[in-house]
Design a protein around this motif. Structure first.
Motif, PDB file in Angstrom:
ATOM      1  N   ARG A   3       7.993   7.409   6.781  1.00 37.02           N
ATOM      2  CA  ARG A   3       8.641   6.857   5.588  1.00 37.02           C
ATOM      3  C   ARG A   3       8.313   7.699   4.357  1.00 37.02           C
ATOM      4  O   ARG A   3       9.190   8.011   3.543  1.00 37.02           O
ATOM      5  N   ASP A  14       6.095  -8.940 -10.166  1.00 37.62           N
ATOM      6  CA  ASP A  14       7.462  -9.398 -10.446  1.00 37.62           C
ATOM      7  C   ASP A  14       7.806 -10.665  -9.658  1.00 37.62           C
ATOM      8  O   ASP A  14       8.694 -11.411 -10.028  1.00 37.62           O
ATOM      9  N   LYS A  25       0.827  -1.207   0.000  1.00 37.28           N
ATOM     10  CA  LYS A  25       0.000   0.000   0.000  1.00 37.28           C
ATOM     11  C   LYS A  25       0.863   1.260   0.000  1.00 37.28           C
ATOM     12  O   LYS A  25       0.657   2.175  -0.805  1.00 37.28           O
ATOM     13  N   ALA A  72       4.039   1.453  -0.778  1.00 40.21           N
ATOM     14  CA  ALA A  72       4.819   1.458  -2.020  1.00 40.21           C
ATOM     15  C   ALA A  72       3.988   2.030  -3.164  1.00 40.21           C
ATOM     16  O   ALA A  72       4.484   2.811  -3.985  1.00 40.21           O
ATOM     17  N   CYS A  79       5.296  -2.331  -8.041  1.00 36.26           N
ATOM     18  CA  CYS A  79       5.705  -1.040  -7.475  1.00 36.26           C
ATOM     19  C   CYS A  79       7.221  -0.909  -7.434  1.00 36.26           C
ATOM     20  O   CYS A  79       7.757   0.183  -7.496  1.00 36.26           O
TER      21      CYS A  79
HETATM   22  N1  GTP Z   1       9.191  -7.303  -5.276  1.00 32.86           N
HETATM   23  C1  GTP Z   1       8.309  -6.368  -4.921  1.00 32.86           C
HETATM   24  N2  GTP Z   1       8.297  -5.896  -3.663  1.00 32.86           N
HETATM   25  C2  GTP Z   1       7.393  -4.944  -3.349  1.00 32.86           C
HETATM   26  C3  GTP Z   1       6.474  -4.421  -4.295  1.00 32.86           C
HETATM   27  N3  GTP Z   1       5.680  -3.503  -3.680  1.00 32.86           N
HETATM   28  C4  GTP Z   1       6.123  -3.454  -2.397  1.00 32.86           C
HETATM   29  N4  GTP Z   1       7.148  -4.310  -2.182  1.00 32.86           N
HETATM   30  C5  GTP Z   1       7.868  -4.569  -0.914  1.00 32.86           C
HETATM   31  O1  GTP Z   1       6.957  -5.157   0.001  1.00 32.86           O
HETATM   32  C6  GTP Z   1       7.213  -4.718   1.332  1.00 32.86           C
HETATM   33  C7  GTP Z   1       5.954  -4.129   1.950  1.00 32.86           C
HETATM   34  O2  GTP Z   1       5.581  -2.966   1.224  1.00 32.86           O
HETATM   35  P1  GTP Z   1       4.775  -1.775   1.899  1.00 32.86           P
HETATM   36  O3  GTP Z   1       4.555  -0.753   0.847  1.00 32.86           O
HETATM   37  O4  GTP Z   1       5.430  -1.355   3.158  1.00 32.86           O
HETATM   38  O5  GTP Z   1       3.429  -2.542   2.249  1.00 32.86           O
HETATM   39  P2  GTP Z   1       2.152  -1.972   3.049  1.00 32.86           P
HETATM   40  O6  GTP Z   1       0.979  -2.643   2.453  1.00 32.86           O
HETATM   41  O7  GTP Z   1       2.165  -0.499   3.064  1.00 32.86           O
HETATM   42  O8  GTP Z   1       2.441  -2.536   4.509  1.00 32.86           O
HETATM   43  P3  GTP Z   1       1.660  -2.140   5.878  1.00 32.86           P
HETATM   44  O9  GTP Z   1       1.328  -0.691   5.802  1.00 32.86           O
HETATM   45  O10 GTP Z   1       2.621  -2.482   6.953  1.00 32.86           O
HETATM   46  O11 GTP Z   1       0.447  -3.032   5.895  1.00 32.86           O
HETATM   47  C8  GTP Z   1       8.343  -3.721   1.225  1.00 32.86           C
HETATM   48  O12 GTP Z   1       9.551  -4.367   1.545  1.00 32.86           O
HETATM   49  C9  GTP Z   1       8.306  -3.300  -0.236  1.00 32.86           C
HETATM   50  O13 GTP Z   1       9.588  -2.913  -0.720  1.00 32.86           O
HETATM   51  C10 GTP Z   1       6.505  -4.955  -5.628  1.00 32.86           C
HETATM   52  O14 GTP Z   1       5.730  -4.576  -6.528  1.00 32.86           O
HETATM   53  N5  GTP Z   1       7.440  -5.907  -5.887  1.00 32.86           N
END
Ligand code: GTP
Ligand code: MG
Lengths: 149, 206
Positions: free
Chosen positions: B52, B154, B19, B21, B184
């Motif tokens: 962040r 990916d 989310k 990202a 992302c």
């Molecule tokens: N390989 C890959 N990793 C990703 C991608 N999008 C996000 N990540 C990784 O996934 C992890 C979680 O991403 P976040 O953006 O923190 O996820 P979130 O949904 O905001 O997490 P919370 O807010 O804690 O629920 C991070 O280490 C990112 O770098 C993607 O498209 N590909």
């Protein structure tokens, strides 16, 4: 490209006497268009849609405003737009004597929108009826709920 | 056009699905489209995601607000969204030209949904690494969201997921409502998401 009609306020209800008269006039020399909204989408305040005549509308209402069936959204000399809410379908459930609490718990836990009517639980169907029926299978087979329709 | 406050878009989804990202990628994509933007993040008891985002310098820090959701991330976006509504109202007051507010929910489970009292439109972000059976599980977030985003495409080869059937099943579960894929990490698929958001809640020629 057609610019959408921007709707930023509700003028009133189509049953307000003065509006009703205007709408009656317009229906004679112009056209009263209808914008349909599904019941589940009624809380929305900002969206694009088309009337039954294909007129593009951009609804963008203040947060305190609430759409309702029969709301007059637009008035000009030979055109009016009113809002019509699609029909709300209900599922009528009758609990057995010892099933009411469990049915109430289930409906609350699943965030179903409900009404009570003559000992029955009425569930507003915002999604296909099969999705609701699937959740009732266990209670039904235990004889705790019957689907009246 | 008279200003009545910015459009509000919710971004929900399970923990770690991407989310934040996606928000990081959407900010430049929306700026490119001329959208005046602010963000609200929801975390349990910290301001982690807001901090962040501020560190990325994509947005002025005062355009990023944090709401502490407490123990129940879905409560503050559904049953009682008051905290988020107040945060959004204050952004509307501070930035009168604001077009759009993105509200990131705290990571939750497949059942989380947004109240339409809080947002005008909401998307739900799942990721390929969570498994290709997620759409079949028909969680309310997956089914009811206005837009479903399948992120981390990916990673598909590494977690044994074939994308095409996963997308097909997601579309079927959603009765044809939109599903988009993103990566992302490599900034892929973001433009389609940005276009979908703008088309849904911003004024533009039909
Ligand atoms: N390989 C890959 N990793 C990703 C991608 N999008 C996000 N990540 C990784 O996934 C992890 C979680 O991403 P976040 O953006 O923190 O996820 P979130 O949904 O905001 O997490 P919370 O807010 O804690 O629920 C991070 O280490 C990112 O770098 C993607 O498209 N590909
Ligand atoms: Mg996050």
């Amino acid at each position: 490209m057609d610019q959408p009609i921007v709707i930023e306020a509700i003028m009133g209800s189509q049953t307000d006497p003065t509006l009703a008269e205007r709408l009656h006039d317009i229906s004679h020399h112009g056209v009263v268009e209808v914008l349909f909204v599904e019941p589940a989408d009624l809380p929305r305040r900002r969206f694009h849609s088309h009337t039954d005549r294909g007129t593009a509308c951009f609804v963008s209402l203040p947060r305190a405003t609430q759409l309702f069936d029969g709301a007059v959204l637009h008035l000009e000399n030979d055109r009016a737009i009113i809002l019509r809410v699609g029909q709300q379908n209900w599922l009528r459930l009758r609990p057995s004597d010892d099933g009411a609490m469990e049915l109430g718990y289930l409906a609350g836990n699943l965030h179903w929108k409900v009404r009570f009517e003559e000992g029955c639980l009425m569930v507003a169907l915002d999604r296909p009826v099969e999705e609701y029926r699937a959740r009732l299978v266990d209670l039904q087979s235990a004889g705790k709920v019957s689907v009246v329709e | 056009m008279r200003k009545i406050g910015a459009a509000r878009i919710g971004i929900g989804g399970p923990v770690g699905s991407g989310k934040t990202a996606l928000v990081e990628r959407l900010i430049p994509a929306l700026h490119k489209r001329g959208v005046d933007l602010a963000v609200i993040t929801n975390d349990l008891v910290t301001h982690e995601d807001a901090e962040r985002l501020r560190r990325t310098n994509l947005l002025a820090p005062e355009r990023i607000l944090a709401v502490e959701a407490g123990a129940c991330p879905h409560t503050v976006i559904r049953e009682d969204p008051t905290l988020n509504m107040e945060a959004a109202d204050s952004l509307d007051r501070d930035f009168p030209d604001l077009d759009l507010i993105l509200i990131e929910s705290g990571g939750d489970n497949l059942a989380s949904t947004f109240s339409l009292d809080l947002v005008d439109y909401w998307l739900f972000v799942i990721d390929v690494a969570g498994g290709d059976d997620i759409p079949r599980k028909r969680g309310p977030g997956v089914i009811q969201s206005d837009l479903l985003v399948i992120n981390k495409v990916d990673l598909a080869p590494y977690v044994g997921v074939t994308l095409a059937p996963m997308i097909r099943e997601a579309s079927a579960a959603r009765a044809g409502r939109p599903v988009l894929c993103t990566n992302c990490r490599a900034n892929e698929g973001i433009d389609a998401v940005a276009d979908a958001l703008c088309a849904a809640v911003l004024y533009q020629a039909a």
